[in-house]
Design an enzyme around this catalytic site. Structure first.
Site, PDB file in Angstrom:
ATOM      1  N   GLY A 154       0.817  -1.209   0.000  1.00 43.96           N
ATOM      2  CA  GLY A 154       0.000   0.000   0.000  1.00 43.96           C
ATOM      3  C   GLY A 154       0.847   1.254   0.000  1.00 43.96           C
ATOM      4  N   TYR A 155       1.896   1.252   0.811  1.00 47.02           N
ATOM      5  CA  TYR A 155       2.796   2.402   0.881  1.00 47.02           C
ATOM      6  C   TYR A 155       3.486   2.630  -0.464  1.00 47.02           C
ATOM      7  CZ  TYR A 155       6.474   5.499   2.665  1.00 47.02           C
ATOM      8  OH  TYR A 155       7.322   6.562   2.878  1.00 47.02           O
ATOM      9  N   ALA A 156       4.002   1.554  -1.063  1.00 41.99           N
ATOM     10  CA  ALA A 156       4.668   1.675  -2.357  1.00 41.99           C
ATOM     11  C   ALA A 156       3.710   2.205  -3.416  1.00 41.99           C
ATOM     12  CB  ALA A 156       5.247   0.325  -2.782  1.00 41.99           C
ATOM     13  N   SER A 158       1.050   4.054  -2.922  1.00 41.79           N
ATOM     14  CA  SER A 158       0.718   5.455  -2.650  1.00 41.79           C
ATOM     15  C   SER A 158       1.848   6.385  -3.053  1.00 41.79           C
ATOM     16  CB  SER A 158       0.381   5.637  -1.165  1.00 41.79           C
ATOM     17  OG  SER A 158       1.521   5.525  -0.337  1.00 41.79           O
ATOM     18  N   LYS A 159       3.078   5.995  -2.783  1.00 39.13           N
ATOM     19  CA  LYS A 159       4.207   6.876  -3.082  1.00 39.13           C
ATOM     20  C   LYS A 159       4.540   6.883  -4.577  1.00 39.13           C
ATOM     21  CE  LYS A 159       4.901   8.474   1.017  1.00 39.13           C
ATOM     22  NZ  LYS A 159       4.684   9.910   1.334  1.00 39.13           N
TER      23      LYS A 159
END
Length: 250
Positions: A154-156, A158-159
């Site tokens: 999810g973080y990857a 989003s970024k």
């Protein structure tokens, strides 16, 4: 150099209670800007960042906003009394679990905070900047804007999206006097990297690849932030400035 001065400017900094956001806000204040600070748990009075900013001689205004709550984001915008000269989209979160076990709740939380809220803030404040004919918007991207990472899908995602959003907004607004750019931190000693720093194997692997030979410090972001927030970067648009001790060069 006068082109780096932020005297008379107001900067809105999200996620400024600690870490990189704290340093960004402090650096902007040192360059002359008054600060509007926003985070989910920021004290409305008596915070450490308020003390740091007012000690410099600049004004500080605090707001609380849960960026995972879309209604709260819109309420914050309704309560915001000024259109800032500078918008720092730094608030973020990270949730770790292998992709095959990564629950919807983790995914939704990260995307809401790291992407959806930042788009809404940028769209609403950016529209007023465009109308005014001037403004600076700076996103906090990540090395995972370029790489996939491990156990943080999810973080990857989003970024990676923040990198593209930076370019998309810059394409539309550069000709309107609004500069949109991003800063991509490397491995920095903050809450987000605590799990990695507590893992001796991963710490050794990470430091072995960083030419500078150390974890980054939040204060390493003062200069890059002031540069992108000032007239010194007036011809810089859609750029993702990597601050990583040389990691991406390897």
């Amino acid at each position: 150099m006068n082109t780096f001065s932020l005297e008379g400017k107001t900067a809105l900094v999200t996620g400024c209670k600690r870490g990189i956001g704290f340093a960004m806000a402090e650096g902007l204040a040192e360059a002359g800007a008054d600060i509007i600070g926003v985070s989910a748990t920021l004290e409305l009075e008596g915070s450490a960042i308020e003390a740091a900013v007012t000690k410099i001689g600049r004004k500080f205004t605090a707001y609380q906003c849960d960026f995972a709550d879309r209604d709260a984001v819109y309420q914050f915008l309704k309560n915001l009394e000024v259109t800032p000269d500078i918008l720092i989209n730094n608030a973020g979160t990270i949730m770790r679990k292998p992709a095959a076990e990564h629950p919807d709740e983790y995914w939704d939380q990260v995307i809401d905070v790291n992407l959806n809220a930042q788009f809404i803030l940028s769209r609403e404040i950016g529209a007023k900047m465009v109308e005014r004919g001037s403004g600076k918007i700076i996103f906090t991207a990540s090395l995972l804007t370029f790489q996939g990472g491990i156990t943080v899908p999810g973080y990857a995602a989003s970024k990676g999206a923040i990198g593209q959003l930076t370019k998309a907004l810059a394409n539309e607004w550069a000709s309107k006097g609004v500069n949109v750019n991003a800063i991509a931190p490397g491995y920095i000693a903050t809450d987000n990297t605590e799990a990695l720093r507590n893992d001796p194997v991963r710490t050794e692997q990470i430091l072995a690849r960083i030419p500078a030979g150390r974890w980054g410090d939040p204060n390493d972001f003062k200069g890059p932030t002031v540069f992108l927030a000032s007239e010194a970067s007036s011809y810089v648009n859609g750029e993702i400035l990597v601050v990583d001790g040389g990691w991406m060069g390897r």
